[in-house]
Design a protein around this motif. Structure first.
Motif, PDB file in Angstrom:
ATOM      1  N   SER A  20       0.796  -1.297  -0.413  1.00 58.83           N
ATOM      2  CA  SER A  20      -0.238  -0.551  -0.254  1.00 58.83           C
ATOM      3  C   SER A  20       0.775   1.010   0.683  1.00 58.83           C
ATOM      4  N   ALA A  23       1.904   1.484  -3.729  1.00 57.93           N
ATOM      5  CA  ALA A  23       1.285   2.194  -4.516  1.00 57.93           C
ATOM      6  C   ALA A  23       0.655   4.461  -3.912  1.00 57.93           C
ATOM      7  N   LEU A  26       3.694   5.620  -6.218  1.00 59.91           N
ATOM      8  CA  LEU A  26       3.248   5.174  -7.589  1.00 59.91           C
ATOM      9  C   LEU A  26       2.483   5.546  -8.313  1.00 59.91           C
ATOM     10  N   PHE A  27       1.322   5.755  -7.206  1.00 62.15           N
ATOM     11  CA  PHE A  27       0.298   6.559  -7.720  1.00 62.15           C
ATOM     12  C   PHE A  27       0.011   8.408  -7.770  1.00 62.15           C
ATOM     13  N   PRO A  30       1.322  10.528 -11.126  1.00 62.74           N
ATOM     14  CA  PRO A  30      -0.363  10.599 -12.024  1.00 62.74           C
ATOM     15  C   PRO A  30      -0.580  12.720 -11.472  1.00 62.74           C
ATOM     16  N   TYR A  64      -7.532  10.300  -5.829  1.00 60.44           N
ATOM     17  CA  TYR A  64      -6.488   9.480  -5.461  1.00 60.44           C
ATOM     18  C   TYR A  64      -6.541   9.067  -3.913  1.00 60.44           C
ATOM     19  N   LEU A  67      -8.258   5.684  -3.914  1.00 58.72           N
ATOM     20  CA  LEU A  67      -7.807   4.476  -4.438  1.00 58.72           C
ATOM     21  C   LEU A  67      -7.111   3.834  -4.376  1.00 58.72           C
ATOM     22  N   ILE A  68      -5.792   4.797  -2.823  1.00 56.66           N
ATOM     23  CA  ILE A  68      -5.041   4.255  -2.157  1.00 56.66           C
ATOM     24  C   ILE A  68      -6.002   3.951  -1.202  1.00 56.66           C
ATOM     25  N   LEU A  91      -3.127  -3.607  -6.455  1.00 56.24           N
ATOM     26  CA  LEU A  91      -2.096  -2.760  -6.599  1.00 56.24           C
ATOM     27  C   LEU A  91      -1.343  -3.581  -6.523  1.00 56.24           C
ATOM     28  N   PHE A  94       0.210  -3.762 -10.165  1.00 61.31           N
ATOM     29  CA  PHE A  94       0.373  -3.324 -10.094  1.00 61.31           C
ATOM     30  C   PHE A  94       2.096  -2.256  -9.843  1.00 61.31           C
ATOM     31  N   ALA A  95       2.496  -2.498  -8.725  1.00 63.99           N
ATOM     32  CA  ALA A  95       3.683  -1.547  -8.264  1.00 63.99           C
ATOM     33  C   ALA A  95       5.147  -2.803  -8.790  1.00 63.99           C
TER      34      ALA A  95
END
Length: 157
Positions: A20, A23, A26-27, A30, A64, A67-68, A91, A94-95
């Protein structure tokens, strides 16, 4: 790639919340990308850029955080205003995929940027005294988008 998945899916690692936290980092990229995109396009119009940044960061920030924020993990903090819950496995995947493919994608982006920076329209933008972020986001990035989309589509399979 498997060596990246394994540490993130073991129960002990999942309990610590490490996937987490990865994530979260990373997120956030954007959000930064959208902020730089808006700033580079509208930097001469201060009132307009501040309004656009405020609205876009409020909306994207809420997405955001939704999502997290995940129930049952150390980063469950939104509660009732959480829009959606992405499964924690998504997640983690994705990571792991990001870290596994990052070096190759960065190499492709570097090669594209080195090729595109020699184009005439980049020289024209430099002659007009455009900033480096403007040239990168509004001159080079649109032409690099096509090869990057093809590469991403090949990696998805």
């Amino acid at each position: 790639m498997i060596l990246l998945f394994y540490p993130q899916v073991t129960p002990e690692i999942l309990e610590t919340g490490l996937p987490s936290y990865i994530a979260i980092v990373l997120f956030a990229f954007p959000l930064a990308f959208v902020a730089v995109l808006i700033w580079s396009r509208l930097q001469s119009q201060r009132s307009k850029v501040l309004a656009m940044l405020a609205v876009s960061m409020a909306v994207l920030g809420w997405f955001y955080l939704s999502l997290i924020s995940q129930a049952g993990t150390p980063v469950a903090f939104l509660g009732a205003i959480d829009l959606f819950d992405a499964p924690s496995g998504v997640l983690v995947v994705f990571a792991s995929v990001f870290f596994g493919n990052a070096a190759t994608v960065f190499r492709i982006v570097r090669g594209l940027a080195l090729d595109l920076k020699t184009r005439d329209y980049v020289a024209a933008a430099q002659t007009r005294s455009e900033g480096a972020w403007y040239i990168m986001l509004w001159g080079i990035f649109p032409d690099a988008r096509g090869p990057l989309v093809v590469d991403v589509c090949q990696r998805i399979g």
